[in-house]
Design a protein around this motif. Structure first.
Motif, PDB file in Angstrom:
ATOM      1  N   TYR A 152      -1.277   3.284  31.322  1.00 29.67           N
ATOM      2  CA  TYR A 152      -1.995   4.121  30.621  1.00 29.67           C
ATOM      3  C   TYR A 152      -1.202   4.768  29.619  1.00 29.67           C
ATOM      4  N   CYS A 153      -1.883   5.022  28.400  1.00 28.63           N
ATOM      5  CA  CYS A 153      -0.928   5.597  27.287  1.00 28.63           C
ATOM      6  C   CYS A 153      -1.543   6.751  26.629  1.00 28.63           C
ATOM      7  N   PRO A 154      -1.235   8.175  27.373  1.00 27.10           N
ATOM      8  CA  PRO A 154      -1.947   9.119  26.843  1.00 27.10           C
ATOM      9  C   PRO A 154      -2.237   9.494  25.444  1.00 27.10           C
ATOM     10  N   GLU A 155      -1.332   9.309  24.637  1.00 31.98           N
ATOM     11  CA  GLU A 155      -1.180   9.343  23.225  1.00 31.98           C
ATOM     12  C   GLU A 155      -2.387   8.528  22.615  1.00 31.98           C
ATOM     13  N   LEU A 156      -2.539   7.462  23.021  1.00 31.04           N
ATOM     14  CA  LEU A 156      -3.525   6.786  22.474  1.00 31.04           C
ATOM     15  C   LEU A 156      -4.756   6.734  23.320  1.00 31.04           C
ATOM     16  N   ASP A 157      -4.797   7.114  24.472  1.00 32.32           N
ATOM     17  CA  ASP A 157      -6.020   7.290  25.344  1.00 32.32           C
ATOM     18  C   ASP A 157      -6.565   6.079  25.624  1.00 32.32           C
ATOM     19  N   LYS A 158      -5.639   5.029  26.135  1.00 29.26           N
ATOM     20  CA  LYS A 158      -6.047   3.593  25.982  1.00 29.26           C
ATOM     21  C   LYS A 158      -5.394   3.181  27.336  1.00 29.26           C
ATOM     22  N   ALA A 159      -5.611   2.019  28.001  1.00 33.87           N
ATOM     23  CA  ALA A 159      -5.091   1.464  28.964  1.00 33.87           C
ATOM     24  C   ALA A 159      -5.054  -0.049  28.883  1.00 33.87           C
ATOM     25  N   VAL A 160      -4.178  -0.451  29.675  1.00 37.46           N
ATOM     26  CA  VAL A 160      -4.132  -2.125  29.959  1.00 37.46           C
ATOM     27  C   VAL A 160      -3.710  -2.417  31.248  1.00 37.46           C
ATOM     28  N   TYR A 161      -4.532  -3.495  31.720  1.00 43.35           N
ATOM     29  CA  TYR A 161      -4.423  -3.709  33.391  1.00 43.35           C
ATOM     30  C   TYR A 161      -4.869  -5.111  33.748  1.00 43.35           C
ATOM     31  N   VAL A 162      -4.085  -5.391  34.852  1.00 40.31           N
ATOM     32  CA  VAL A 162      -4.316  -6.602  35.515  1.00 40.31           C
ATOM     33  C   VAL A 162      -5.144  -6.537  36.896  1.00 40.31           C
ATOM     34  N   TRP A 163      -5.958  -7.244  37.058  1.00 37.65           N
ATOM     35  CA  TRP A 163      -6.759  -7.175  38.538  1.00 37.65           C
ATOM     36  C   TRP A 163      -6.132  -8.115  39.511  1.00 37.65           C
ATOM     37  N   SER A 164      -5.720  -9.224  39.072  1.00 42.88           N
ATOM     38  CA  SER A 164      -5.144 -10.163  39.937  1.00 42.88           C
ATOM     39  C   SER A 164      -3.889 -10.825  39.550  1.00 42.88           C
ATOM     40  N   GLY A 165      -2.846  -9.994  39.680  1.00 43.36           N
ATOM     41  CA  GLY A 165      -1.514 -10.574  39.143  1.00 43.36           C
ATOM     42  C   GLY A 165      -0.774 -11.431  40.273  1.00 43.36           C
ATOM     43  N   ALA A 166       0.468 -11.132  40.301  1.00 39.10           N
ATOM     44  CA  ALA A 166       1.394 -11.861  41.423  1.00 39.10           C
ATOM     45  C   ALA A 166       1.345 -11.593  42.634  1.00 39.10           C
ATOM     46  N   ARG A 167       1.572 -12.607  43.415  1.00 39.57           N
ATOM     47  CA  ARG A 167       1.598 -12.463  44.748  1.00 39.57           C
ATOM     48  C   ARG A 167       2.461 -11.220  45.388  1.00 39.57           C
ATOM     49  N   ARG A 168       2.190 -10.544  46.273  1.00 38.79           N
ATOM     50  CA  ARG A 168       2.895  -9.520  47.015  1.00 38.79           C
ATOM     51  C   ARG A 168       4.455  -9.930  47.144  1.00 38.79           C
ATOM     52  N   SER A 169       4.424 -11.419  47.698  1.00 39.81           N
ATOM     53  CA  SER A 169       5.667 -11.899  48.288  1.00 39.81           C
ATOM     54  C   SER A 169       6.597 -12.172  47.397  1.00 39.81           C
ATOM     55  N   THR A 170       6.129 -12.376  46.082  1.00 41.41           N
ATOM     56  CA  THR A 170       7.254 -12.516  44.674  1.00 41.41           C
ATOM     57  C   THR A 170       7.988 -11.455  44.417  1.00 41.41           C
ATOM     58  N   GLY A 171       7.845 -10.198  44.741  1.00 39.96           N
ATOM     59  CA  GLY A 171       8.411  -9.104  44.642  1.00 39.96           C
ATOM     60  C   GLY A 171       8.487  -8.641  42.982  1.00 39.96           C
ATOM     61  N   LYS A 172       7.597  -9.099  42.034  1.00 39.77           N
ATOM     62  CA  LYS A 172       7.588  -8.721  40.733  1.00 39.77           C
ATOM     63  C   LYS A 172       6.582  -9.329  40.068  1.00 39.77           C
ATOM     64  N   ASP A 173       6.147  -8.566  39.024  1.00 43.96           N
ATOM     65  CA  ASP A 173       5.160  -9.000  37.997  1.00 43.96           C
ATOM     66  C   ASP A 173       5.400  -8.419  36.692  1.00 43.96           C
ATOM     67  N   GLU A 174       4.685  -8.942  35.597  1.00 43.48           N
ATOM     68  CA  GLU A 174       4.960  -8.560  34.372  1.00 43.48           C
ATOM     69  C   GLU A 174       3.729  -8.355  33.300  1.00 43.48           C
ATOM     70  N   ILE A 175       3.641  -7.642  32.661  1.00 41.84           N
ATOM     71  CA  ILE A 175       2.487  -7.471  31.413  1.00 41.84           C
ATOM     72  C   ILE A 175       2.895  -7.316  30.193  1.00 41.84           C
ATOM     73  N   ASP A 176       2.449  -8.182  29.189  1.00 40.33           N
ATOM     74  CA  ASP A 176       2.667  -7.877  27.856  1.00 40.33           C
ATOM     75  C   ASP A 176       1.976  -6.841  27.200  1.00 40.33           C
ATOM     76  N   LEU A 177       2.503  -5.710  26.763  1.00 37.16           N
ATOM     77  CA  LEU A 177       1.816  -4.584  26.139  1.00 37.16           C
ATOM     78  C   LEU A 177       1.382  -4.870  24.687  1.00 37.16           C
ATOM     79  N   PRO A 178       0.469  -4.005  24.240  1.00 37.19           N
ATOM     80  CA  PRO A 178       0.160  -4.236  22.798  1.00 37.19           C
ATOM     81  C   PRO A 178       1.425  -3.499  22.042  1.00 37.19           C
TER      82      PRO A 178
END
Length: 209
Positions: A152-178
């Protein structure tokens, strides 16, 4: 205008200062109209709390609908109302007229799955990477849980999100932001959803980026 099933029966619609409507199979009747009374300090505080939470949750609605869906299963509540109720009670700081949201206490998902362990986030350009600890003795039943990411970006009052990302067992995930998120304050959260979609974890505030 209201319709009725008889002189003393159920009515639907507006009748005087009453309005009747159906909510999940139940008839709800409430008063409408403006009050000429000056609001009390407590009422003003409540309004400011509600406004702070609703403002934050507005861009989070699709995420919250997933995160709180199981919490309200079998009740008259909807996910958004449940999220508002929880966060008004638990994620508010300050006193009127300086009430604000405590981002570290916000919940965007509520459930019984194990939450993320020691999550952390790093931002490189527009790429946000989230990591979490994966215990050596991780229970087989949760290793295929999927990450749910929320930024969530308070200044823009906007958000980006992922509902179904990487598996828990991988220990990491990533998202490309605007691009317009770069250089601005970002509030980062993570939760997990079971592979079958039948359970979720509480969300965890990763931190301020």
């Amino acid at each position: 205008m209201a319709t009725s099933n008889g002189a003393f029966g159920e009515f639907k619609g507006k009748l005087g200062n009453l309005v009747s409507y159906n909510l999940k199979g139940k008839t709800v009747i409430r008063h409408i109209g403006k009050s000429n009374k000056k609001p009390t300090a407590a009422q003003l505080a409540t309004r400011q709390k509600m406004a702070a939470v609703i403002k934050f949750l507005r861009p989070a609605l699709p995420f919250v609908n997933v995160g709180f869906e199981l919490e309200v299963l079998g009740t008259d509540k909807n996910p958004h109302n449940a999220a508002v109720s929880y966060n008004v009670k638990n994620a508010i700081q300050g006193s009127y007229p300086d009430i604000s949201l405590d981002y570290s206490k916000v919940l965007l998902s509520k459930g019984l799955l194990e939450p993320a362990i020691a999550p952390a986030a790093t931002l490189t350009g527009t790429l946000l990477e989230l990591t979490w600890q994966v215990p050596a003795d991780m229970d087989w039943g949760i290793k295929n849980d999927r990450a749910m990411l929320f930024i969530y970006c308070p200044e823009l009052d906007k958000a980006v999100y992922v509902w179904s990302g990487a598996r828990r067992s991988t220990g990491k995930d990533e998202i490309d932001l605007p691009l317009n998120y770069v250089g601005k304050e970002l509030q980062v959260y993570i939760a997990f959803k079971a592979g079958d979609g039948k359970s979720v974890s509480d969300s965890v505030w990763v931190g301020l980026i």
